[in-house]
Write an enzyme that holds these catalytic residues in place. Structure first.
Site, PDB file in Angstrom:
ATOM      1  N   TRP A 100       0.832  -1.215   0.000  1.00 27.58           N
ATOM      2  CA  TRP A 100       0.000   0.000   0.000  1.00 27.58           C
ATOM      3  C   TRP A 100       0.861   1.257   0.000  1.00 27.58           C
ATOM      4  O   TRP A 100       0.409   2.350  -0.286  1.00 27.58           O
ATOM      5  CB  TRP A 100      -0.953   0.005   1.212  1.00 27.58           C
ATOM      6  CG  TRP A 100      -0.268   0.293   2.541  1.00 27.58           C
ATOM      7  CD1 TRP A 100       0.813  -0.348   3.060  1.00 27.58           C
ATOM      8  CD2 TRP A 100      -0.617   1.316   3.487  1.00 27.58           C
ATOM      9  NE1 TRP A 100       1.169   0.187   4.274  1.00 27.58           N
ATOM     10  CE2 TRP A 100       0.304   1.209   4.565  1.00 27.58           C
ATOM     11  CE3 TRP A 100      -1.599   2.293   3.538  1.00 27.58           C
ATOM     12  CZ2 TRP A 100       0.243   2.059   5.673  1.00 27.58           C
ATOM     13  CZ3 TRP A 100      -1.641   3.133   4.646  1.00 27.58           C
ATOM     14  CH2 TRP A 100      -0.729   3.012   5.693  1.00 27.58           C
ATOM     15  N   ASP A 101       2.157   1.081   0.266  1.00 26.77           N
ATOM     16  CA  ASP A 101       3.117   2.192   0.241  1.00 26.77           C
ATOM     17  C   ASP A 101       3.029   2.944  -1.086  1.00 26.77           C
ATOM     18  O   ASP A 101       3.199   4.164  -1.149  1.00 26.77           O
ATOM     19  CB  ASP A 101       4.564   1.688   0.366  1.00 26.77           C
ATOM     20  CG  ASP A 101       4.802   0.773   1.550  1.00 26.77           C
ATOM     21  OD1 ASP A 101       3.863   0.062   1.936  1.00 26.77           O
ATOM     22  OD2 ASP A 101       5.923   0.747   2.061  1.00 26.77           O
ATOM     23  N   GLU A 142      -0.166  -1.654  12.799  1.00 27.37           N
ATOM     24  CA  GLU A 142       0.391  -3.017  12.865  1.00 27.37           C
ATOM     25  C   GLU A 142       0.838  -3.494  14.245  1.00 27.37           C
ATOM     26  O   GLU A 142       1.311  -4.624  14.368  1.00 27.37           O
ATOM     27  CB  GLU A 142       1.554  -3.198  11.882  1.00 27.37           C
ATOM     28  CG  GLU A 142       1.120  -3.185  10.437  1.00 27.37           C
ATOM     29  CD  GLU A 142       2.194  -3.629   9.460  1.00 27.37           C
ATOM     30  OE1 GLU A 142       3.362  -3.713   9.847  1.00 27.37           O
ATOM     31  OE2 GLU A 142       1.848  -3.881   8.296  1.00 27.37           O
ATOM     32  N   LYS A 171       3.313   1.483  15.963  1.00 26.84           N
ATOM     33  CA  LYS A 171       4.508   1.305  15.132  1.00 26.84           C
ATOM     34  C   LYS A 171       4.714   2.497  14.196  1.00 26.84           C
ATOM     35  O   LYS A 171       5.834   2.927  13.942  1.00 26.84           O
ATOM     36  CB  LYS A 171       4.312   0.035  14.304  1.00 26.84           C
ATOM     37  CG  LYS A 171       5.416  -0.298  13.341  1.00 26.84           C
ATOM     38  CD  LYS A 171       5.077  -1.579  12.593  1.00 26.84           C
ATOM     39  CE  LYS A 171       6.113  -1.918  11.553  1.00 26.84           C
ATOM     40  NZ  LYS A 171       5.693  -3.037  10.692  1.00 26.84           N
ATOM     41  N   GLN A 172       3.605   3.053  13.710  1.00 31.36           N
ATOM     42  CA  GLN A 172       3.681   4.095  12.681  1.00 31.36           C
ATOM     43  C   GLN A 172       2.364   4.865  12.684  1.00 31.36           C
ATOM     44  O   GLN A 172       1.386   4.387  13.250  1.00 31.36           O
ATOM     45  CB  GLN A 172       3.919   3.452  11.321  1.00 31.36           C
ATOM     46  CG  GLN A 172       2.777   2.549  10.870  1.00 31.36           C
ATOM     47  CD  GLN A 172       3.186   1.586   9.761  1.00 31.36           C
ATOM     48  OE1 GLN A 172       3.879   0.622  10.006  1.00 31.36           O
ATOM     49  NE2 GLN A 172       2.746   1.867   8.555  1.00 31.36           N
TER      50      GLN A 172
HETATM   51  C1  BGC Z   1       4.903  -1.295   7.490  1.00 30.24           C
HETATM   52  C2  BGC Z   1       3.852  -1.381   6.417  1.00 30.24           C
HETATM   53  C3  BGC Z   1       4.523  -1.218   5.072  1.00 30.24           C
HETATM   54  C4  BGC Z   1       5.641  -2.221   4.908  1.00 30.24           C
HETATM   55  C5  BGC Z   1       6.437  -2.018   3.649  1.00 30.24           C
HETATM   56  C6  BGC Z   1       5.950  -2.361   7.236  1.00 30.24           C
HETATM   57  O1  BGC Z   1       6.945  -2.282   8.195  1.00 30.24           O
HETATM   58  O2  BGC Z   1       4.333  -1.479   8.741  1.00 30.24           O
HETATM   59  O3  BGC Z   1       2.887  -0.372   6.589  1.00 30.24           O
HETATM   60  O4  BGC Z   1       3.575  -1.373   4.076  1.00 30.24           O
HETATM   61  O5  BGC Z   1       6.544  -2.120   5.986  1.00 30.24           O
HETATM   62  O6  BGC Z   1       7.072  -0.776   3.668  1.00 30.24           O
END
Ligand code: BGC
Length: 769
Positions: free
Chosen positions: A356-357, A484, A596-597
């Protein structure tokens, strides 16, 4: 943030330079010095062979191998097939010997080592003096580039200059398919054919399971006549040759490599081979210098039109340019069947899959730099729509459930918690279509591919959710949010808002098409067998969507029950515990309010106009302190919001992290490959963060700010065919168009018209730190 920079590369605005060889950081350097052109990518490994720590990595976009995912306990819906961009031919393969002694910079005595990536020309050079056991001194210069003009072409030039002798150097140059895919600990290629004709050496190999093929060929060019001897092994073709060197005189050998990929296993081998040969013959007629001139012109044009400059901070300047450079290398809209891996083409980690990035972080970069590439990225999602429809069915839903990670539309994420529970990917694609329509107004795309995806995405969210018996609200139970660090939660605020927006946008486009393109709407409705009551159902579900929020404070609750989770002070975690996935018991991660983000915080960024400053502030303050930034997607969004809220020092600190994440190895995993998404984040930082650009209103809006370390900065965006340039310093913001029609923009809330004569607006003092 509990992350620290490890700086060993020289700071320079245009060049990434490793002065003196750093063997302990060899794999980090290999990632940083990667070259690519969307079609293929190659890590910056020493091509002459290196017995130290190395990941000899060469990748072709979309060429993947597969394997079965084995779950200890498998349940319906869990992904069973993993795909990964497979480590492919070492087309730079070279071995060099003097007096029987082989060069290996891990063991040989070398001095004057410099490796540098020049972003102005897109070239990587590595040079050093080799001191042989017998006391001979040879200066070697390796120059390589991966052509941005001719996707199949990669080139290498080796220059030999003896410093204290005349004599012979023996070289072996070839194409080696025996590369090990490190994550699988083995080679995955079967050679099908090889041979030499008219000085072009070629080899064709296929992947074991997916039967995808890579053809590779090379020819050598030199002023000196090379007496070559053909070398053929199972997965290798090459030549041995000797060069006669005269003391102090430089001799160069050029290797022009033409690669060609074919994913269709129905194409006969002979056809793939002859296509490869045809390309090789055509492309190798040019000289190395001509090919390099064309390639470098591509980069000159990029920097001339869409560079970002920072005056007074060369570390950030270098970081930002490095990110821009890597983003163009990774993808520039060559092929709608290709996408962006989370590590680009720079390593095996993350398997080269699309995430989804792409839509969430990378798409704005392409919308404002290369709209054709933005369209192609979304076209990839249309091409893979059948996979998303299949995936929805596998998970007992209908519509389009886009996978967490994919090469071809199928779900390849073997960590089922993520693959099955993160349902926000479809909404990210709907949001991408919305952004592309809103900013590029490509109605042709919207009314054909776009609407079909939107209808299927809305259908999916209508089938995945449920109704709360207590409140009568619609929502999503048993999911994982973008953050996540919380598993199987209910009503993740971000996901619910994004699903609501997906419904609303789909309905809006349908309405628009009723008058603008009724026939196309009928066609697509028929194609997907849209039932008459579906749009009404979506309207109802959008209206009744649960959006968890503490009405008193205004803080959105990340998911039902989040406010009740035990608090963990992120600052109390020792830096050595990071990455947490490596150092903490897996289940320990999920039991706190630590995230996490950004999750909730993506909302005020995406839909800036819809949230007041007060709501932005309380949510920023609440969630920032709970964020571990364990994902590289994190710092940029924090930087953007911090800028908007006037927290200039914080914005600066976060931006530095994003721009130099890989150059300074903040996450201590650059050795695995570059963080492409964070690089897109670094661009977002400059334009949406310090530039304060917001794109969700009727016109582009800007609210720039200037970090105290900077004298000024400038950036440019390509918008509706015009290039708009902004220069920001302590006293003023100067805007002008560099190309195209005048543009109406908002600056600090006031609408103005900008043309090529330019306009200057005083910089408010509270926008400088
Ligand atoms: C992130 C995801 C991301 C993926 C690839 C993961 O660590 O939590 O949101 O899509 O990395 O960058």
């Amino acid at each position: 943030m509990p992350k620290v920079a490890t700086r060993y590369l020289e700071v320079d605005p245009w060049v990434i330079k490793e002065k003196g060889f750093h063997p302990k950081r060899s794999r980090v350097s290999e990632s940083v010095f990667s070259l690519a052109n969307e079609y293929m990518g190659v890590r910056g490994y020493p091509e002459e062979g290196y017995s130290g720590n190395s990941l000899r990595g060469s990748f072709f976009n979309g060429i993947f191998e597969e394997k079965t995912i084995t779950h200890a306990a498998a349940f319906k819906g869990m992904a069973t097939r993993k795909t990964f961009t497979v480590n492919s031919v070492d087309w730079l393969y070279t071995r060099i010997k003097i007096d029987g002694e082989q060069l290996d910079i891990s063991k040989s005595r070398i001095t004057d080592f410099v490796r540098q990536l020049d972003m102005r020309t897109g070239t990587l050079t590595r040079e050093f003096v080799w001191h042989t056991a017998k006391g001979k001194k040879l200066r070697l210069t390796f120059l390589r580039f991966v052509s941005m003009k001719t996707p199949n072409l990669g080139s290498q030039r080796i220059t030999f200059k003896p410093l204290n002798f005349s004599g012979t150097v023996k070289v072996c140059s070839g194409l080696d398919f025996s590369t090990i895919h490190k994550q699988e600990h083995r080679n995955m290629w079967l050679a099908l054919q090889k041979g030499e004709k008219n000085g072009i050496y070629s080899i064709l190999a296929e992947t074991e399971k997916t039967k995808q093929r890579v053809f590779s060929s090379f020819c050598l060019k030199s002023e000196q006549k090379l007496n070559t001897k053909l070398i053929e092994q199972d997965k290798f073709i090459g030549v041995d040759y000797s060069i006669k060197l005269i003391n102090s005189k430089a001799v160069s050998i050029d290797k022009l490599v033409v690669n060609h990929t074919d994913k269709d296993d129905k194409h006969p081998t002979a056809k793939v081979w002859s296509k490869g040969i045809e390309l090789a013959k055509k492309i190798t007629t040019q000289s190395f210098d001509d090919a390099l001139t064309r390639h470098s012109a591509f980069w000159a044009d990029i920097w001339d039109t869409l560079d970002i400059t920072i005056e007074g901070d060369s570390a950030n300047q270098q970081g930002v340019r490095f990110c821009i450079f890597q983003l163009h290398q990774t993808y520039h809209g060559l092929d709608p069947k290709l996408n962006i891996g989370a590590k680009g083409l720079t390593g095996e980690a993350y398997d080269g899959c699309a995430w989804w990035d792409t839509e969430t972080y990378c798409l704005p970069f392409y919308i404002f730099n290369n709209p054709k590439a933005a369209r192609n990225l979304l076209s990839f999602r249309h091409k893979t729509l059948p996979g998303a429809v299949k995936r929805a069915k596998e998970l007992d839903c209908v519509g389009a459930r886009y996978p967490m990670t994919t090469h071809d539309g199928s779900e390849t994420c073997g960590v089922w918690q993520h693959g099955d529970l993160e349902i926000h990917v479809s909404a990210a694609i709907a949001f991408g279509i919305w952004q592309y329509d809103h900013l590029c107004q490509d109605k042709n795309f919207l009314y054909t591919k776009g609407i079909e995806m939107l209808l299927q995405i809305s259908r999916y969210y209508a089938s995945r959710g449920g109704w709360s018996p207590l409140t009568g609200e619609y929502g999503f139970w048993g999911i994982m949010g973008a953050d996540e660090f919380h598993m199987m939660v209910h009503n993740n605020c971000y996901t619910n808002v994004m699903a609501k927006k997906s419904f609303e946008f789909t309905l809006k486009v349908m309405d628009e098409m009723k008058t603008a393109a009724p026939e196309l709407l009928r066609k697509v409705s028929k194609k997907i067998a849209l039932k008459p009551d579906e749009p009404k159902d979506w309207t109802n579900k959008a209206q009744k969507m649960r959006i968890p929020q503490d009405k008193k404070t205004g803080v959105f609750e990340q998911h039902d029950g989040y406010f009740d989770l035990p608090h963990l002070a992120i600052k109390s975690i020792p830096p050595t515990d990071f990455p947490l996935y490596d150092n903490w018991a897996y289940i320990r991660i999920f039991r706190y309010d630590m995230i996490k983000q950004p999750d909730v915080l993506l909302l005020p960024f995406f839909f800036s106009e819809q949230y007041s400053d007060e709501i932005k502030k309380v949510n920023y303050e609440y969630y920032e302190s709970r964020c571990s930034h364990e994902s590289s997607l994190s710092p940029s969004v924090h930087s953007i919001l911090a800028s908007e809220l006037g927290m200039h020092d914080k914005a600066y600190e976060y931006s530095l992290h994003a721009a130099r994440l890989d150059l300074d190895d903040y996450n201590r995993n650059t050795c695995e490959g570059l963080h492409t998404t964070s690089m897109a984040g670094a661009w977002l930082n400059m334009v949406y963060g310090f530039g304060g650009m917001r794109t969700d209103g009727e016109v582009l809006a800007f609210k720039p700010s200037l970090p105290k370390k900077w004298k000024s900065f400038s950036f440019r965006v390509l918008y509706k065919g015009s290039i708009l340039k902004l220069v920001v310093d302590k006293n003023k913001v100067s805007l002008c168009t560099m190309r195209g029609e005048p543009i109406i923009v908002k600056i600090f809330g006031k609408k103005i018209k900008v043309n090529d004569k330019g306009v200057e607006i005083p910089m408010p003092s509270n926008r400088c730190s």
